[in-house]
Scaffold this active site. Sequence first.
Site, PDB file in Angstrom:
ATOM      1  N   LYS A  55       0.840  -1.203   0.000  1.00 27.38           N
ATOM      2  CA  LYS A  55       0.000   0.000   0.000  1.00 27.38           C
ATOM      3  C   LYS A  55       0.878   1.258   0.000  1.00 27.38           C
ATOM      4  O   LYS A  55       0.600   2.223  -0.708  1.00 27.38           O
ATOM      5  CB  LYS A  55      -0.929   0.003   1.225  1.00 27.38           C
ATOM      6  CG  LYS A  55      -2.052  -1.013   1.141  1.00 27.38           C
ATOM      7  CD  LYS A  55      -2.832  -1.143   2.448  1.00 27.38           C
ATOM      8  CE  LYS A  55      -3.808  -2.316   2.367  1.00 27.38           C
ATOM      9  NZ  LYS A  55      -4.537  -2.569   3.630  1.00 27.38           N
ATOM     10  N   GLN A  99      -4.773  -1.451  10.041  1.00 25.60           N
ATOM     11  CA  GLN A  99      -4.631  -2.754   9.381  1.00 25.60           C
ATOM     12  C   GLN A  99      -5.194  -3.860  10.268  1.00 25.60           C
ATOM     13  O   GLN A  99      -4.882  -3.948  11.450  1.00 25.60           O
ATOM     14  CB  GLN A  99      -3.144  -3.005   9.065  1.00 25.60           C
ATOM     15  CG  GLN A  99      -2.882  -4.237   8.220  1.00 25.60           C
ATOM     16  CD  GLN A  99      -3.432  -4.132   6.799  1.00 25.60           C
ATOM     17  OE1 GLN A  99      -3.534  -3.056   6.228  1.00 25.60           O
ATOM     18  NE2 GLN A  99      -3.799  -5.267   6.219  1.00 25.60           N
ATOM     19  N   ASP A 122     -11.166   2.776   4.452  1.00 26.33           N
ATOM     20  CA  ASP A 122     -11.560   1.384   4.215  1.00 26.33           C
ATOM     21  C   ASP A 122     -13.065   1.246   3.977  1.00 26.33           C
ATOM     22  O   ASP A 122     -13.525   0.225   3.479  1.00 26.33           O
ATOM     23  CB  ASP A 122     -11.223   0.528   5.448  1.00 26.33           C
ATOM     24  CG  ASP A 122      -9.840  -0.097   5.374  1.00 26.33           C
ATOM     25  OD1 ASP A 122      -9.445  -0.514   4.270  1.00 26.33           O
ATOM     26  OD2 ASP A 122      -9.175  -0.182   6.415  1.00 26.33           O
TER      27      ASP A 122
HETATM   28  N1  GUN Z   1      -6.798  -6.716   6.320  1.00 23.19           N
HETATM   29  C1  GUN Z   1      -7.099  -7.436   5.215  1.00 23.19           C
HETATM   30  N2  GUN Z   1      -7.731  -6.682   4.287  1.00 23.19           N
HETATM   31  C2  GUN Z   1      -7.845  -5.453   4.836  1.00 23.19           C
HETATM   32  C3  GUN Z   1      -8.403  -4.229   4.364  1.00 23.19           C
HETATM   33  O1  GUN Z   1      -8.948  -4.111   3.254  1.00 23.19           O
HETATM   34  N3  GUN Z   1      -8.298  -3.172   5.212  1.00 23.19           N
HETATM   35  C4  GUN Z   1      -7.708  -3.277   6.431  1.00 23.19           C
HETATM   36  N4  GUN Z   1      -7.671  -2.185   7.193  1.00 23.19           N
HETATM   37  N5  GUN Z   1      -7.182  -4.388   6.903  1.00 23.19           N
HETATM   38  C5  GUN Z   1      -7.250  -5.470   6.095  1.00 23.19           C
END
Ligand code: GUN
Length: 286
Positions: A55, A99, A122
């Site tokens: 990311k 996360q 998100d």
């Molecule tokens: N863990 C796995 N996929 C995601 C996501 O799309 N966002 C976040 N914040 N954590 C994750």
Amino acid sequence: MDKTKIIDGKMVSELIKTKVAAEVIKIQKKHHRAPSLTIIQIGDNKASSTYIKNKKIACENVGIICNVLTYPVTMTEAELLNLINQLNHDSTIDAILVQLPLPIHINSEKIIHRIITKKDVDGFTPEILGNLILGHYDLLPGTPKGIMLLLRHYQIELAGQHVVIIGRSNIVGKPLANLLINASATVTVCHSKTKNLSFFTKQADILISAVGQPKIITSEMIKENAIIIDVGINRDHDNKLCGDVDFENVLPKVKMITPVPGGVGPMTIAALLENILYLYYQNNNL
Ligand code: GUN
């Protein structure tokens, strides 16, 4: 390999990233501040570290500022709530991403709900998920959004199609099911307690798997000419990245399929970049 069958998420994500990068250059010139994302990582989950790294690289490649705040697994829920309060009030931060998964002593729902909606990149807060169900799509969670963008790019018909989703998470299965219902698909959601999974998967015009187990979907479980979207990111016996779907095994039978890597994964990140841009515009009344 029959390339015409491949749904190329890498390629589509590059198209989106190019547009985002051009937009960021415009923003910089006009408003003298790049959009910024803050990612919070608690502990050192290996998969999370990889996702976060990807990311951050994606952000930096398009000119978005990405700060990663890493804390030990011993961080308390109260400390994390406090941190989010601070970030919510920091006007230089457009987007906040905690996360997941979080350590078990921290209540994930409580943490997600603490993120102010206008910084919820998100799209996991109740207001955004509620709007999604109602068909108001200002911002959508990354993976479901990425999948919808991919289906749209390849002009895959949804109205009247039977879409079977395996997985009912708040992150993928539930939002995706609602987006597809709103697009007039007939949607079946299967999960770990579903009896006779094959009975359902064999009926799918479009099968979307978000299970997280390597290669569990095989040729006998799908219909001839099905379209397969593989959300899984797993490791096989040789520690090689693979999806939930046994790709080589199903390829002769499918109409189209997303590879792993290079399918849904890059689209999730492209969707995240679009979301950061959206929040930047919103937060700056642009
Ligand atoms: N863990 C796995 N996929 C995601 C996501 O799309 N966002 C976040 N914040 N954590 C994750």
